[in-house]
Scaffold this motif. Structure first.
Motif, PDB file in Angstrom:
ATOM      1  N   HIS A  42     -12.041  15.600  -1.745  1.00 61.52           N
ATOM      2  CA  HIS A  42     -11.961  14.532  -2.747  1.00 61.52           C
ATOM      3  C   HIS A  42     -11.515  13.243  -2.080  1.00 61.52           C
ATOM      4  CE1 HIS A  42     -11.344  12.453  -6.481  1.00 61.52           C
ATOM      5  NE2 HIS A  42     -11.552  13.538  -7.202  1.00 61.52           N
ATOM      6  N   SER A  43     -12.284  12.180  -2.267  1.00 61.84           N
ATOM      7  CA  SER A  43     -11.886  10.887  -1.733  1.00 61.84           C
ATOM      8  C   SER A  43     -10.666  10.356  -2.473  1.00 61.84           C
ATOM      9  CB  SER A  43     -13.036   9.892  -1.847  1.00 61.84           C
ATOM     10  OG  SER A  43     -12.703   8.664  -1.209  1.00 61.84           O
ATOM     11  N   VAL A  44      -9.902   9.525  -1.782  1.00 64.17           N
ATOM     12  CA  VAL A  44      -8.757   8.824  -2.370  1.00 64.17           C
ATOM     13  C   VAL A  44      -8.795   7.388  -1.874  1.00 64.17           C
ATOM     14  CG1 VAL A  44      -7.333  10.917  -2.487  1.00 64.17           C
ATOM     15  CG2 VAL A  44      -7.179   9.421  -0.485  1.00 64.17           C
ATOM     16  N   PRO A  45      -8.098   6.467  -2.533  1.00 61.68           N
ATOM     17  CA  PRO A  45      -8.043   5.104  -2.013  1.00 61.68           C
ATOM     18  C   PRO A  45      -7.497   5.073  -0.586  1.00 61.68           C
ATOM     19  CG  PRO A  45      -7.207   5.181  -4.262  1.00 61.68           C
ATOM     20  CD  PRO A  45      -7.385   6.600  -3.825  1.00 61.68           C
ATOM     21  N   VAL A  46      -8.051   4.202   0.227  1.00 64.51           N
ATOM     22  CA  VAL A  46      -7.606   4.074   1.610  1.00 64.51           C
ATOM     23  C   VAL A  46      -6.107   3.797   1.667  1.00 64.51           C
ATOM     24  CG1 VAL A  46      -7.800   2.626   3.674  1.00 64.51           C
ATOM     25  CG2 VAL A  46      -9.862   3.365   2.470  1.00 64.51           C
ATOM     26  N   ALA A  47      -5.605   2.978   0.747  1.00 61.17           N
ATOM     27  CA  ALA A  47      -4.173   2.664   0.737  1.00 61.17           C
ATOM     28  C   ALA A  47      -3.339   3.899   0.431  1.00 61.17           C
ATOM     29  CB  ALA A  47      -3.889   1.566  -0.283  1.00 61.17           C
ATOM     30  N   ALA A  48      -3.838   4.772  -0.459  1.00 59.76           N
ATOM     31  CA  ALA A  48      -3.105   5.990  -0.782  1.00 59.76           C
ATOM     32  C   ALA A  48      -3.049   6.915   0.423  1.00 59.76           C
ATOM     33  CB  ALA A  48      -3.749   6.692  -1.972  1.00 59.76           C
ATOM     34  N   ASP A  49      -4.163   7.014   1.152  1.00 57.94           N
ATOM     35  CA  ASP A  49      -4.151   7.861   2.339  1.00 57.94           C
ATOM     36  C   ASP A  49      -3.223   7.287   3.402  1.00 57.94           C
ATOM     37  OD1 ASP A  49      -5.169  10.122   3.881  1.00 57.94           O
ATOM     38  OD2 ASP A  49      -6.135   8.589   5.109  1.00 57.94           O
ATOM     39  N   ALA A  50      -3.205   5.969   3.534  1.00 58.49           N
ATOM     40  CA  ALA A  50      -2.317   5.344   4.516  1.00 58.49           C
ATOM     41  C   ALA A  50      -0.852   5.626   4.208  1.00 58.49           C
ATOM     42  CB  ALA A  50      -2.563   3.843   4.572  1.00 58.49           C
ATOM     43  N   ALA A  51      -0.536   5.832   2.925  1.00 55.45           N
ATOM     44  CA  ALA A  51       0.848   6.089   2.514  1.00 55.45           C
ATOM     45  C   ALA A  51       1.171   7.575   2.458  1.00 55.45           C
ATOM     46  CB  ALA A  51       1.104   5.458   1.141  1.00 55.45           C
ATOM     47  N   ALA A  52       0.216   8.438   2.803  1.00 52.20           N
ATOM     48  CA  ALA A  52       0.419   9.883   2.674  1.00 52.20           C
ATOM     49  C   ALA A  52       1.284  10.407   3.802  1.00 52.20           C
ATOM     50  CB  ALA A  52      -0.931  10.602   2.667  1.00 52.20           C
ATOM     51  N   ALA A  80      10.372  13.507   1.414  1.00 48.68           N
ATOM     52  CA  ALA A  80      11.211  12.536   2.098  1.00 48.68           C
ATOM     53  C   ALA A  80      11.205  11.250   1.284  1.00 48.68           C
ATOM     54  CB  ALA A  80      10.698  12.274   3.514  1.00 48.68           C
ATOM     55  N   VAL A  81      12.141  10.370   1.568  1.00 53.88           N
ATOM     56  CA  VAL A  81      12.191   9.085   0.874  1.00 53.88           C
ATOM     57  C   VAL A  81      10.874   8.341   1.115  1.00 53.88           C
ATOM     58  CG1 VAL A  81      13.359   6.865   0.726  1.00 53.88           C
ATOM     59  CG2 VAL A  81      14.694   8.960   1.050  1.00 53.88           C
ATOM     60  N   ASP A  82      10.267   7.860   0.043  1.00 52.64           N
ATOM     61  CA  ASP A  82       9.012   7.096   0.103  1.00 52.64           C
ATOM     62  C   ASP A  82       7.833   7.916   0.619  1.00 52.64           C
ATOM     63  OD1 ASP A  82      10.163   4.773  -0.931  1.00 52.64           O
ATOM     64  OD2 ASP A  82      10.830   4.114   1.052  1.00 52.64           O
ATOM     65  N   CYS A  83       7.932   9.235   0.604  1.00 52.43           N
ATOM     66  CA  CYS A  83       6.826  10.077   1.052  1.00 52.43           C
ATOM     67  C   CYS A  83       5.711  10.051   0.013  1.00 52.43           C
ATOM     68  CB  CYS A  83       7.301  11.517   1.263  1.00 52.43           C
ATOM     69  SG  CYS A  83       6.027  12.655   1.843  1.00 52.43           S
ATOM     70  N   CYS A  84       4.493   9.765   0.459  1.00 56.21           N
ATOM     71  CA  CYS A  84       3.301   9.823  -0.401  1.00 56.21           C
ATOM     72  C   CYS A  84       3.452   8.985  -1.666  1.00 56.21           C
ATOM     73  CB  CYS A  84       2.958  11.265  -0.765  1.00 56.21           C
ATOM     74  SG  CYS A  84       2.602  12.305   0.663  1.00 56.21           S
ATOM     75  N   GLN A  85       3.894   7.740  -1.484  1.00 56.44           N
ATOM     76  CA  GLN A  85       4.036   6.840  -2.620  1.00 56.44           C
ATOM     77  C   GLN A  85       2.672   6.594  -3.267  1.00 56.44           C
ATOM     78  OE1 GLN A  85       6.574   5.896  -4.185  1.00 56.44           O
ATOM     79  NE2 GLN A  85       8.146   4.921  -2.959  1.00 56.44           N
ATOM     80  N   PRO A  86       2.599   6.557  -4.595  1.00 63.25           N
ATOM     81  CA  PRO A  86       1.326   6.241  -5.236  1.00 63.25           C
ATOM     82  C   PRO A  86       0.907   4.816  -4.935  1.00 63.25           C
ATOM     83  CG  PRO A  86       3.105   6.249  -6.858  1.00 63.25           C
ATOM     84  CD  PRO A  86       3.676   6.779  -5.574  1.00 63.25           C
ATOM     85  N   ALA A  87      -0.380   4.634  -4.722  1.00 67.50           N
ATOM     86  CA  ALA A  87      -0.899   3.275  -4.452  1.00 67.50           C
ATOM     87  C   ALA A  87      -0.861   2.444  -5.724  1.00 67.50           C
ATOM     88  CB  ALA A  87      -2.334   3.361  -3.928  1.00 67.50           C
ATOM     89  N   ARG A  88      -0.575   1.184  -5.576  1.00 71.87           N
ATOM     90  CA  ARG A  88      -0.616   0.282  -6.736  1.00 71.87           C
ATOM     91  C   ARG A  88      -2.048   0.088  -7.174  1.00 71.87           C
ATOM     92  NH1 ARG A  88       3.646  -4.682  -5.618  1.00 71.87           N
ATOM     93  NH2 ARG A  88       5.539  -3.403  -5.512  1.00 71.87           N
ATOM     94  N   ARG A  89      -2.291   0.184  -8.440  1.00 74.43           N
ATOM     95  CA  ARG A  89      -3.644   0.066  -8.961  1.00 74.43           C
ATOM     96  C   ARG A  89      -3.886  -1.359  -9.441  1.00 74.43           C
ATOM     97  NH1 ARG A  89      -5.852   5.031  -9.549  1.00 74.43           N
ATOM     98  NH2 ARG A  89      -4.403   6.786  -9.411  1.00 74.43           N
ATOM     99  N   PRO A  90      -5.032  -1.925  -9.121  1.00 78.10           N
ATOM    100  CA  PRO A  90      -5.340  -3.287  -9.593  1.00 78.10           C
ATOM    101  C   PRO A  90      -5.530  -3.300 -11.090  1.00 78.10           C
ATOM    102  CG  PRO A  90      -7.266  -2.304  -8.576  1.00 78.10           C
ATOM    103  CD  PRO A  90      -6.129  -1.364  -8.326  1.00 78.10           C
ATOM    104  N   ARG A  91      -5.198  -4.399 -11.704  1.00 80.10           N
ATOM    105  CA  ARG A  91      -5.394  -4.512 -13.151  1.00 80.10           C
ATOM    106  C   ARG A  91      -6.848  -4.741 -13.452  1.00 80.10           C
ATOM    107  NH1 ARG A  91      -0.298  -8.125 -15.453  1.00 80.10           N
ATOM    108  NH2 ARG A  91       1.367  -6.760 -14.675  1.00 80.10           N
TER     109      ARG A  91
END
Length: 344
Positions: A177-187, A333-344
């Motif tokens: 399953h694809s995910v936003p590039v920003a979400a993967d960068a934060a994984a 961990a702290v800030d582990c896999c933070q959800p990406a901010r979604r554009p309005r």
């Protein structure tokens, strides 16, 4: 020996009839501002299959198999459709469960693949209140030998269905399953450098390919959604089939390594759209089964449970960090896999 009273199988959930589809989809996108017309399009996919996702049925089969292999009672809860995880945890509390293990039906890290299940655990415990049992989530299993072996044999079986003239030249293509590039960068934890999700998917594909003896293979993505201006992991499976055809590849074996069991995104994106595109191009197409129905998958769950019940030594084949085992929905961990901010 650690004291645990039960196992909770936690999954995504899926509709089991036409009337379930819209409220299920509204649960999936709650709080994300997805426009109704997007839900209309996805609803058509579900109604194409009678409004039924096979996911709940496949999970019940996994649960039945796991019950034959472990000594704990097994409960079933979902994030987005009945049986809901809140109800499952409430049932556990009524039954006197004080400490339970949680097997989430996702092999990987990342927000959607792991942290969101941790949020499900925390939300369910909060809904139940003080009587809620302590819940310990089981680790990622993308590189477990039994998961790898089940996926490898599924590819072999799928390849065998291709005509002999193209079988040996078929390209193995792994999908997730694809995910936003920003979400993967934060994984993953901050110190790990991100991209835990895509790196684990790539490692699982590498391990399966090694089992197959396949020196060349591809990792691609499917099921992207959201506004077009937001970059997601690419290439898409259908676009990749076009690219393979342009290179003269005569056939593909598509292996949904990112999924434990079939659901509508698998049977629509792969069995419908990808297959139809390959047929339009005159390419051979075979889709490997997901690992969940293989008896070795339930064996693996039993092994993962034994790591907690009996301090059994963990088994893994890869060299990529795992993680995911936490208590009461607390992130790894702290800030582990933070959800990406979604554009309005």
């Amino acid at each position: 020996m650690s004291e645990f009273d039960a196992l909770l199988v936690l999954s995504f959930g899926g509709p089991e009839g036409p009337a379930d589809v819209r409220p299920f989809l509204e649960n999936v996108v709650r709080g994300r501002g997805v426009p109704p017309e997007r839900l209309d399009a996805v609803e058509e996919h579900y109604q194409h299959f009678g409004g039924v996702s096979p996911l709940n049925a496949r999970n019940r089969e996994i649960i039945a198999a796991v019950r034959e292999r472990i000594e704990l009672p097994v409960y079933f809860g979902n994030r987005n459709w009945h049986p809901m995880v809140e109800d499952a945890v409430a049932e556990m509390a009524r039954d006197g469960v004080r400490r339970g293990l949680v097997f989430a039906t996702s092999a990987y890290g990342g927000y959607s693949a792991c942290r969101q299940y941790q949020e499900d655990i925390a939300r369910a415990r909060k809904a139940v209140g003080e009587s809620a049992p302590e819940l310990v989530k089981i680790r990622h299993f993308f590189d477990h030998p039994l998961f790898v072996a089940a996926n490898a044999d599924a590819v072999r079986a799928a390849r065998a269905t291709l005509p002999e003239g193209v079988r040996d030249a078929a390209r193995v293509v792994f999908t997730a399953h694809s995910v936003p590039v920003a979400a993967d960068a934060a994984a993953g934890p901050l110190g790990e450098g991100g991209h835990r999700y895509s790196r684990q998917v790539a490692e699982a594909a590498r391990l399966v390919a090694a089992d197959l003896g396949a020196a060349e293979y591809d990792v691609v993505w499917q099921s992207r959604s959201g506004p077009p201006q937001v970059p997601w992991l690419e290439p898409d499976i259908v676009d990749h089939i076009d690219a393979l055809h342009a290179r003269g590849v005569p056939a593909v074996v598509v292996a949904p390594i990112g999924f434990v069991s079939d659901h509508v995104e698998v049977i629509w994106d792969l069995d419908t759209e990808a297959r139809e595109r390959a047929e339009e191009l005159g390419m051979g197409f075979a889709r490997a089964a997901t690992a969940g129905p293989d008896p070795r998958f339930a064996d693996m769950v039993a092994e993962l449970v034994a790591e907690h019940l009996h301090a059994a030594a963990p088994r893994s084949l890869g060299g990529i960090a795992a993680g995911g085992s936490t208590v009461n929905g607390v992130p790894c961990a702290v800030d582990c896999c933070q959800p990406a901010r979604r554009p309005r």
